[in-house]
Design a protein around this motif. Structure first.
Motif, PDB file in Angstrom:
ATOM      1  N   MET A  60       0.839  -1.201   0.000  1.00  0.00           N
ATOM      2  CA  MET A  60       0.000   0.000   0.000  1.00  0.00           C
ATOM      3  C   MET A  60       0.877   1.255   0.000  1.00  0.00           C
ATOM      4  O   MET A  60       0.595   2.230  -0.686  1.00  0.00           O
ATOM      5  CB  MET A  60      -0.921  -0.019   1.223  1.00  0.00           C
ATOM      6  N   ASP A  61       1.975   1.211   0.767  1.00  0.00           N
ATOM      7  CA  ASP A  61       2.888   2.356   0.829  1.00  0.00           C
ATOM      8  C   ASP A  61       3.822   2.417  -0.372  1.00  0.00           C
ATOM      9  O   ASP A  61       4.109   3.492  -0.889  1.00  0.00           O
ATOM     10  CB  ASP A  61       3.752   2.280   2.097  1.00  0.00           C
ATOM     11  N   LYS A  62       4.354   1.269  -0.792  1.00  0.00           N
ATOM     12  CA  LYS A  62       5.496   1.281  -1.706  1.00  0.00           C
ATOM     13  C   LYS A  62       5.226   0.657  -3.071  1.00  0.00           C
ATOM     14  O   LYS A  62       6.091   0.676  -3.933  1.00  0.00           O
ATOM     15  CB  LYS A  62       6.677   0.557  -1.038  1.00  0.00           C
ATOM     16  N   GLU A  64       3.049   1.426  -5.512  1.00  0.00           N
ATOM     17  CA  GLU A  64       2.732   2.336  -6.630  1.00  0.00           C
ATOM     18  C   GLU A  64       1.698   1.736  -7.592  1.00  0.00           C
ATOM     19  O   GLU A  64       1.847   1.817  -8.806  1.00  0.00           O
ATOM     20  CB  GLU A  64       4.014   2.743  -7.380  1.00  0.00           C
ATOM     21  N   ASP A 252      17.548  -7.337 -15.749  1.00  0.00           N
ATOM     22  CA  ASP A 252      18.927  -6.979 -15.390  1.00  0.00           C
ATOM     23  C   ASP A 252      18.999  -5.953 -14.265  1.00  0.00           C
ATOM     24  O   ASP A 252      18.373  -4.889 -14.360  1.00  0.00           O
ATOM     25  CB  ASP A 252      19.623  -6.348 -16.611  1.00  0.00           C
ATOM     26  N   GLY A 253      19.744  -6.274 -13.219  1.00  0.00           N
ATOM     27  CA  GLY A 253      20.089  -5.269 -12.214  1.00  0.00           C
ATOM     28  C   GLY A 253      19.070  -5.076 -11.107  1.00  0.00           C
ATOM     29  O   GLY A 253      19.355  -4.397 -10.119  1.00  0.00           O
ATOM     30  N   TYR A 254      17.876  -5.670 -11.230  1.00  0.00           N
ATOM     31  CA  TYR A 254      16.845  -5.438 -10.215  1.00  0.00           C
ATOM     32  C   TYR A 254      16.953  -6.441  -9.068  1.00  0.00           C
ATOM     33  O   TYR A 254      17.271  -7.608  -9.277  1.00  0.00           O
ATOM     34  CB  TYR A 254      15.450  -5.528 -10.852  1.00  0.00           C
ATOM     35  N   ASP A 255      16.636  -5.967  -7.857  1.00  0.00           N
ATOM     36  CA  ASP A 255      16.737  -6.807  -6.666  1.00  0.00           C
ATOM     37  C   ASP A 255      15.344  -7.307  -6.243  1.00  0.00           C
ATOM     38  O   ASP A 255      14.430  -7.392  -7.071  1.00  0.00           O
ATOM     39  CB  ASP A 255      17.465  -6.064  -5.540  1.00  0.00           C
ATOM     40  N   SER A 257      13.338  -5.965  -3.898  1.00  0.00           N
ATOM     41  CA  SER A 257      12.631  -4.946  -3.114  1.00  0.00           C
ATOM     42  C   SER A 257      11.463  -4.323  -3.876  1.00  0.00           C
ATOM     43  O   SER A 257      11.230  -4.598  -5.058  1.00  0.00           O
ATOM     44  CB  SER A 257      13.608  -3.836  -2.734  1.00  0.00           C
ATOM     45  N   PHE A 259      11.528  -1.381  -4.872  1.00  0.00           N
ATOM     46  CA  PHE A 259      12.087  -0.588  -5.967  1.00  0.00           C
ATOM     47  C   PHE A 259      11.969  -1.355  -7.277  1.00  0.00           C
ATOM     48  O   PHE A 259      11.789  -0.765  -8.335  1.00  0.00           O
ATOM     49  CB  PHE A 259      13.548  -0.228  -5.683  1.00  0.00           C
ATOM     50  N   PHE A 260      12.072  -2.669  -7.190  1.00  0.00           N
ATOM     51  CA  PHE A 260      11.854  -3.553  -8.346  1.00  0.00           C
ATOM     52  C   PHE A 260      10.355  -3.709  -8.644  1.00  0.00           C
ATOM     53  O   PHE A 260       9.891  -3.477  -9.765  1.00  0.00           O
ATOM     54  CB  PHE A 260      12.506  -4.906  -8.056  1.00  0.00           C
ATOM     55  N   SER A 262       7.704  -1.951  -7.852  1.00  0.00           N
ATOM     56  CA  SER A 262       6.997  -0.749  -8.314  1.00  0.00           C
ATOM     57  C   SER A 262       7.323  -0.433  -9.772  1.00  0.00           C
ATOM     58  O   SER A 262       6.483   0.101 -10.500  1.00  0.00           O
ATOM     59  CB  SER A 262       7.328   0.448  -7.419  1.00  0.00           C
ATOM     60  N   THR A 263       8.532  -0.796 -10.199  1.00  0.00           N
ATOM     61  CA  THR A 263       8.939  -0.529 -11.587  1.00  0.00           C
ATOM     62  C   THR A 263       8.046  -1.272 -12.581  1.00  0.00           C
ATOM     63  O   THR A 263       7.710  -0.736 -13.639  1.00  0.00           O
ATOM     64  CB  THR A 263      10.412  -0.956 -11.789  1.00  0.00           C
TER      65      THR A 263
END
Lengths: 277, 277
Positions: A60-62, A64, A252-255, A257, A259-260, A262-263
């Protein structure tokens, strides 16, 4: 059902709710995003199942998800990942078992069998509550999730054929029966007879004849859990043998989290929205 | 400067960094998102200043800025909101003063004057560090922020004419000199002579002749702090008298949270990107 909070977001509403669960014998919290289209009538729904250590709140927070869900008119439901509370047996210092680690299964072993019934909770109890309380078209459901929640989404879709129009996952645990971070949990929840574990393992379910019309998976190549816990190549092999069309995007390059996640969140929601009609 | 974490996101990188601040005499943490265009050469930068109680992390987790920043090739820098640490004087139970409540000013009163120098930190020390360590074109800077950070963004832009190509805010504190939630902090940081407070008050700065080429503000109408703390109508009056073109979007139903900010984040970044060229 009690409303804990509601906030306007992307012209829809992000709510958080609590109810007494009969399946889990404790209070359970979940989040629902209703897109603006829900003001006009029932909307399709996409269930998001979260990973180890998470509650309803992390995505909900992260995650997106609201922008795209609002654009495409899809409700997003984010349940918790396990029963919780003083009366629920737990191992406080173990993040791979107990609170935050329900693995979307129904435990059969004492003392966990009373509360840890996440398969029944997600597949039966919560949909009934949602249908009764929200403007959602339960004929149009899809499901996705992350890591342990990807495992949950795929296994629930396999075992409830026709329920979900589509299923996808971010970095799912493909084979929890053999992964180091889930075997001990499976033994405590389900006992030492591993044949009982097959009902909660994607690869085993496919081997045992369960099918999906198709599957979308995104996986980061820089994910630290790739080799030990996730092993998407096992999913790839199983799908290939079974003739299940799998789109596996190795990124490539995503972990591991948000950050991955939401992308690629918008891509997944759009993919489901197409199939939800 | 120490790198605490870097993760790929939206084909760019979200990093978190720590350094010893000479301005604040403590370690300071900040976040930098570099869009994919930064691999090719220096990119313009948009500073985001956060509100009361926040660190660099709140907007990094909940602001949903990366998609648009990546599309438009803008770096986003998210500093902390105050000095922190065992040696920094604080009032632990007061969320409107001390840690998380630096108000983007340089304190003059003991014992706060040694550490609470956020105006110097944001306007001088951190830009020098950024210029030395990141592929950022410091000739193309803009700034925005939320609540206390909206106040910070506007006052810094007013007092550093020509530095920022554009300035905008979500629910800024228009007149902290008179707002209930900032007057006590201003007195402790700046002393009882209110003439000294005018250097850190948007309306007072405009009254005193400071100017902006234009200003964009979004404000939720359901924001619980509207009447007591924010009072955008005071900003509207001041801008009108001074001939500063203000676009003030009053948004039905939105509150003070990141559910509101994230909804209009893409609009603000696109508006700044146009002006950053």
């Amino acid at each position: 059902m009690e409303t804990l909070s509601v906030a306007k977001s992307f012209d829809g509403t992000q709510g958080v709710y609590r109810h007494r669960s009969d399946a889990c014998l404790c209070d359970m919290t979940f989040a629902v995003f209703l897109p603006p289209q829900a003001k006009e009538g029932p909307v399709p729904v996409l269930w998001y199942l979260s990973g180890l250590t998470c509650t309803h709140q992390n995505v909900m927070d992260k995650g997106e998800y609201r922008r795209t869900a609002a654009e495409l008119g899809v409700a997003i439901i984010c349940p918790d990942t396990s029963p919780r509370g003083e009366n629920v047996p737990d191992e406080k210092d173990n993040w791979q078992f107990g609170s935050g680690a329900g693995f979307y299964l129904d435990a059969t072993q004492s003392p966990y069998a009373e509360n840890y019934r996440m398969a029944t909770y997600i597949a039966e109890e919560l949909p009934t509550l949602i249908a009764a309380n929200f403007p959602i078209d339960m004929q149009r459901q899809s499901i996705f999730g992350h890591s342990m929640g990807g495992h949950g989404a795929i296994t629930l879709a396999l075992k409830n054929p026709g329920r979900f129009k589509s299923v996808s996952a971010f970095a799912p645990i493909a084979r929890p029966m053999v992964a180091g971070w889930s075997r001990p949990a499976f033994e405590k929840y389900l006992g030492s007879d591993e044949t009982a574990w097959r009902a909660y393992d994607t690869v085993a379910l496919i081997e045992d004849g369960y099918r999906l019309p198709e599957l979308l998976v995104d996986q980061g190549k820089a994910d630290g859990f790739l080799d030990d816990g996730l092993r998407p190549w096992l999913l790839e092999e199983a799908c290939e043998k079974a003739g299940i069309p799998l789109t596996l995007n190795m990124r490539d390059g995503y972990d591991h989290s948000y950050f991955f996640i939401s992308t690629f969140m918008a891509d997944h929601i759009a993919w489901h929205a197409e199939r939800l009609g």
